[in-house]
Design a protein around this motif. Structure first.
Motif, short mmCIF file in Angstrom:
data_model
loop_
_atom_site.label_atom_id
_atom_site.label_comp_id
_atom_site.label_asym_id
_atom_site.label_seq_id
_atom_site.Cartn_x
_atom_site.Cartn_y
_atom_site.Cartn_z
N ASP B 366 0.85 -1.18 0.00
CA ASP B 366 0.00 0.00 0.00
C ASP B 366 0.89 1.24 0.00
N GLU B 367 0.96 1.90 -1.15
CA GLU B 367 1.89 3.02 -1.32
C GLU B 367 1.54 4.18 -0.38
N GLN B 368 0.25 4.42 -0.22
CA GLN B 368 -0.20 5.53 0.62
C GLN B 368 0.26 5.33 2.07
N MET B 369 0.14 4.10 2.54
CA MET B 369 0.55 3.80 3.92
C MET B 369 2.06 3.97 4.08
N ILE B 370 2.80 3.48 3.09
CA ILE B 370 4.26 3.58 3.19
C ILE B 370 4.69 5.05 3.17
N LYS B 371 4.02 5.84 2.35
CA LYS B 371 4.30 7.28 2.33
C LYS B 371 4.06 7.88 3.71
N GLN B 372 2.93 7.50 4.31
CA GLN B 372 2.56 8.03 5.62
C GLN B 372 3.58 7.63 6.68
N ILE B 373 4.01 6.36 6.65
CA ILE B 373 4.98 5.86 7.64
C ILE B 373 6.32 6.60 7.49
N VAL B 374 6.80 6.64 6.24
CA VAL B 374 8.12 7.23 5.99
C VAL B 374 8.09 8.73 6.28
N PHE B 375 7.01 9.39 5.88
CA PHE B 375 6.88 10.82 6.14
C PHE B 375 6.91 11.08 7.65
N ASN B 376 6.22 10.21 8.38
CA ASN B 376 6.17 10.37 9.84
C ASN B 376 7.56 10.21 10.45
N LEU B 377 8.30 9.19 10.01
CA LEU B 377 9.65 8.97 10.57
C LEU B 377 10.57 10.13 10.22
N LEU B 378 10.47 10.60 8.97
CA LEU B 378 11.33 11.70 8.54
C LEU B 378 10.99 12.99 9.29
N SER B 379 9.69 13.27 9.44
CA SER B 379 9.34 14.53 10.09
C SER B 379 9.68 14.49 11.58
N ASN B 380 9.57 13.31 12.19
CA ASN B 380 10.04 13.16 13.58
C ASN B 380 11.53 13.46 13.67
N ALA B 381 12.28 12.86 12.76
CA ALA B 381 13.74 13.03 12.77
C ALA B 381 14.12 14.50 12.62
N VAL B 382 13.45 15.17 11.69
CA VAL B 382 13.73 16.59 11.47
C VAL B 382 13.34 17.40 12.71
N LYS B 383 12.17 17.03 13.29
CA LYS B 383 11.65 17.76 14.43
C LYS B 383 12.58 17.66 15.65
N PHE B 384 13.12 16.47 15.88
CA PHE B 384 13.90 16.24 17.09
C PHE B 384 15.41 16.42 16.90
N THR B 385 15.79 16.92 15.73
CA THR B 385 17.22 17.14 15.50
C THR B 385 17.52 18.64 15.59
N PRO B 386 18.51 18.99 16.39
CA PRO B 386 18.83 20.41 16.54
C PRO B 386 19.42 21.00 15.26
N GLU B 387 19.38 22.29 15.20
CA GLU B 387 19.90 23.01 14.05
C GLU B 387 21.34 22.55 13.75
N GLY B 388 21.62 22.40 12.47
CA GLY B 388 22.97 21.99 12.08
C GLY B 388 23.17 20.49 12.07
N GLY B 389 22.18 19.75 12.51
CA GLY B 389 22.29 18.30 12.54
C GLY B 389 21.99 17.69 11.17
N SER B 390 21.92 16.36 11.15
CA SER B 390 21.63 15.73 9.87
C SER B 390 20.64 14.58 10.02
N VAL B 391 19.88 14.39 8.97
CA VAL B 391 18.92 13.28 8.91
C VAL B 391 19.20 12.52 7.62
N ARG B 392 19.31 11.18 7.72
CA ARG B 392 19.53 10.43 6.49
C ARG B 392 18.63 9.20 6.42
N MET B 393 18.16 8.99 5.20
CA MET B 393 17.32 7.82 4.97
C MET B 393 18.09 6.84 4.09
N GLU B 394 18.13 5.57 4.52
CA GLU B 394 18.78 4.53 3.72
C GLU B 394 17.78 3.42 3.45
#
Lengths: 126, 495
Positions: B366-394
C-alpha cells in the motif's frame, strides 16, 4: 458578467468566511442559513454555483440538493458541498448527486475560491 | 365260553336227532334249532363283545382328539374285556401324566424365559441410563440419592458409590439453601416438573452451568442434567462480541461527530487567521501577525490531532484496509524526502537519501501507507534534530530476510532515554523530559506508524542513544498480500 453564488451554511462564522472569500474572488454572494431559504433563493436567482453545507437544521444538504436537481431552475447549477463530515460516510452520502463537488472543512482559504471557479468552469464545459 | 358251550350243545343235539333217523322231521327241527341257536349266539356276541369294543373305540377316539381324561368303566366289563379296559385305562392315565408333566415343564421354561427377557431389557435400560451423556439421578422423598448415573456423578465430581443413600445436603453442604434445591423441593412437594439453567457451585470452588430438568418420579424426583458451560461460553462470547460491535459503532459514531463538531470551529479559527495573515483586508502589524500565526498553528495542530485520532481509530477497528498496488519504492521514498526538504532547510538540517541499493525494486504493497509511515519517521527526525544536525534515509535489501526491504531513518537528534523505549510506540507518549523543551506533535505518529507497518506484514525497530541520535528502521515484505489479509483479520478480532 457578474457571477452569482449561493452559500447555504447554518454556522454564521463559516458562512461569513466563505462569503468573504467568494466576494474577494468577484462573486455576488447570496446567503442562506437553512435549506428552505436556500431553495427559495435558488428559485429566484439565476445562480452560477451553490455552496452547500451537509448538516443543515431543516434537512441534509444532500436532500436539499435532490430537491434542487428535480426543479428546472436549479437542475444544472453546480453544487459544491463544503462539509466538516469528511469521513467516508459523509462522502458516500453526496456521491449520488449529479454535477456536485466536495471540499472538506477546514477549508484552505488560499485555494477555496479557485477550486469553486475551476469546478464551475469544468461543469460548464462538460 | 358260554357261546362255545351253547354251540357245542346245539351240534350235539343235531347229531342226536340225525341218529334217531327221523330224517325229514328231524332236519326241519334241526334247522329251526340251529337258527334259534344262531340268533342266541348273535345276541350274546352283540351284548358282551361288540358294545364294549365300541365304547372302547369311542374312548380311543376321544383320546385321539386330545381328551386324555377318557376312561373305561371297569365295573361294566368282565374277563378278557375287563383286562382290555384296565390296560386302556392304565395307558390313558400314563399318557395323561406324561402330557401334564410336559405341559408343566413348558410352563416353567416359558416363565424362566420371560423372566430372563425382562431382566435383560431392564439391564439394557440400566446400561443406557448408566452411560448416557446426560446426568441422571433419582432423589428419594428424604432428599437422598436413590440412583445416580455415571455422568451425574462426574458432573457432581463425586464417586458414584459413595453417593447412594446419602442426603443431598450431606454431599453438598449448603445445597439446601440454593435455588436449585428450592426447585427440587417444589417438584417433590407439588409434583410439578420444572426445567431451568443452574450455575452450580462446587464445595471446593469452581462452578459450572447445568441445564436441569426436574420431574416427579415414583421414588421422589428424577433429575436430568446437561453440562452447558460450552453453550454459555458461546453465549457470553456472542454477547461480548455484540457489545464490542456496539461499542465500536458507538465509538465510530462518536468519533465521526467529534470530528465534525471540532472541524466546524476550526474552520473559522484557521480560515479567519489565514485571511488576516494574508492581509486580504489590509495589513496587520508585525506583533499582530506573529500572534495570528500562533492562533493559526495551534488550530492546525488541533486539526492534525483530530486526523490522527481518526486514523488510529480506523486502524484499530480494522477499517483501514491496505490498498495494494505495484509501485517503484525508490520514487515513493524520494517524494517523501522532497516533502520535508523545505522544512529541513529552514532548520538548517541536512536531509539526505541513500536509495541506490533499491533502484528498480517494485513493491506490491500500500503506497499511501508507506508514504505516511516514511513521512512520519522523517518529520520526527527533522523535528527532534537540533539546528545543524543531519537526517539520512537509507534503503537496502541486504541485512534483512529474503523478500524484505529495510528502510532506516537516522538522525543526530536528542535521542531517547532507555527507560522510555517501551512506551515509545504507544498512544500519546511523546517523550517529555523536563530538561528539554516540549516538541510540537500529537504523540500518535509512531503508534500509527507501528500499526501501519504491521498491517503491511512488516515490523519497526528503534535504536537510540540519548543526546546522540536515533535510528528507526522498518522492514517491509516486497509482497504484502497475505500479511495484509491476516493483519486486517487480527485487527478486527482484537477490537
Amino acid at each position: 458578467m457578474v457571477r452569482k453564488v449561493l452559500i447555504v451554511d447554518d454556522n454564521a462564522h463559516n458562512l461569513m468566511l466563505e462569503k468573504d472569500l467568494m466576494e474577494l474572488a468577484g462573486f455576488v454572494v447570496f446567503e442562506a442559513v437553512n435549506a428552505f431559504c436556500g431553495i427559495a433563493i435558488a428559485r429566484r436567482e439565476k445562480l452560477d454555483a451553490i455552496i452547500m453545507d451537509v448538516r443543515l437544521p431543516d434537512m441534509r444538504g444532500s436532500d436539499a440538493a435532490l430537491i434542487l436537481r428535480g426543479e428546472d431552475f436549479s437542475r444544472d447549477v453546480p453544487i459544491v458541498f463544503v462539509t466538516a463530515s469528511v469521513m467516508a460516510e459523509g462522502r458516500e452520502e453526496i456521491r449520488a448527486i449529479p454535477n456536485s463537488g466536495f471540499i472538506g472543512k477546514p477549508i484552505n482559504t488560499r485555494t477555496f475560491a479557485k477550486e469553486i471557479v475551476a469546478f464551475v468552469e469544468a461543469a460548464a464545459s462538460a | 365260553m358260554r357261546v362255545g358251550a351253547l354251540f357245542v350243545a346245539s351240534i350235539l343235539t343235531l347229531g342226536l336227532l340225525v341218529y334217531l333217523k327221523n330224517a325229514g322231521m328231524l332236519l326241519m327241527i334241526g334247522a329251526m334249532l340251529f337258527a334259534l341257536s344262531l340268533a342266541a349266539i348273535q345276541l350274546f356276541i352283540s351284548k358282551s363283545i361288540v358294545s364294549p369294543l365300541k365304547r372302547l373305540a369311542e374312548a380311543v377316539a376321544r383320546m385321539g382328539g386330545g381328551d386324555l381324561s377318557a376312561r373305561m368303566d371297569e365295573s361294566k366289563a368282565k374277563d378278557e374285556m375287563l383286562f382290555l379296559y384296565r390296560s386302556f385305562n392304565s395307558y390313558a392315565a400314563t399318557q395323561q401324566g406324561w402330557v401334564e408333566k410336559l405341559e408343566h415343564e413348558i410352563e416353567v421354561r416359558r416363565a424362566a424365559e420371560a423372566a430372563l427377557a425382562y431382566s435383560k431389557s431392564e439391564e439394557l435400560f440400566r446400561i443406557r441410563f448408566e452411560n448416557m451423556h446426560e446426568g441422571c439421578q433419582i432423589i428419594d422423598r428424604d432428599y437422598r440419592y436413590h440412583y445416580v448415573n455415571n455422568a451425574a456423578a462426574e458432573q457432581g465430581r463425586m464417586a458414584k458409590d459413595g453417593l447412594i443413600g446419602r442426603s443431598m445436603s450431606d454431599v453438598f453442604p449448603g445445597f439446601e439453601h440454593t435455588e436449585a434445591f428450592a426447585a427440587i423441593r417444589n417438584c417433590m412437594e407439588n409434583r410439578i416438573g420444572v426445567h431451568f439453567d443452574n450455575y452450580f457451585s462446587y464445595p471446593d470452588g469452581g462452578a459450572t452451568w447445568f441445564e436441569l430438568s426436574v420431574q416427579p418420579a415414583p421414588e421422589g424426583v428424577l433429575i436430568l442434567s446437561a453440562d452447558i458451560s460450552e453453550r454459555k461460553r458461546a453465549d457470553s462470547e456472542y454477547l461480548a462480541r455484540m457489545a464490542a460491535e456496539l461499542a465500536n459503532r458507538t465509538k465510530s459514531d462518536f468519533l465521526s461527530n467529534m470530528s465534525h463538531e471540532l472541524r466546524t470551529p476550526l474552520n473559522s479559527i484557521i480560515g479567519f487567521t489565514e485571511v488576516l495573515l494574508d492581509s486580504l483586508y489590509g495589513s496587520v502589524n508585525e506583533k499582530q501577525h506573529e500572534y495570528l500565526g500562533f492562533i493559526n498553528s495551534s488550530g492546525r495542530h488541533l486539526l492534525t490531532l483530530i486526523n490522527e485520532i481518526l486514523d488510529l481509530s480506523k486502524i484499530q477497528s480494522g477499517k483501514r484496509d491496505a490498498v495494494l498496488s505495484s509501485f517503484e519504492l525508490r520514487a515513493t521514498l524520494e517524494l517523501s524526502l522532497t516533502m520535508l526538504r523545505e522544512k529541513a532547510k529552514q532548520r538548517g538540517i541536512s536531509l539526505e537519501g541513500f536509495l541506490d541499493p533499491i533502484a528498480g525494486i517494485v513493491l506490491e504493497s500500500d503506497e499511501q501507507m508507506i508514504k505516511q509511515i516514511v513521512f512520519n519517521l522523517l518529520s520526527n527526525a527533522v523535528k527532534f534534530t537540533p539546528e545543524g544536525g543531519s537526517v539520512r534515509m537509507e534503503a537496502r535489501t541486504d541485512g534483512a530476510e529474503d523478500g524484505v526491504i529495510a528502510i532506516s531513518v537516522s538522525d543526530t537528534g536528542i535521542g531517547i532515554r532507555k527507560e522510555d523505549f517501551g512506551r515509545l510506540f504507544t498512544e500519546f507518549s511523546q517523550i517529555d523530559s523536563p530538561l528539554q523543551k516540549r516538541f510540537e506533535g500529537t504523540g500518535l505518529g509512531l503508534a500509527i506508524s507501528k500499526r501501519l507497518v504491521e498491517l503491511l506484514g512488516g515490523r519497526i525497530e528503534m535504536q537510540s542513544t540519548e543526546g546522540a541520535g536515533s535510528v528507526f528502521s522498518i522492514f517491509l515484505p516486497r509482497a504484502a498480500g497475505s500479511a495484509v489479509a491476516g493483519a486486517a483479520a487480527k485487527a478486527r478480532q482484537g477490537e
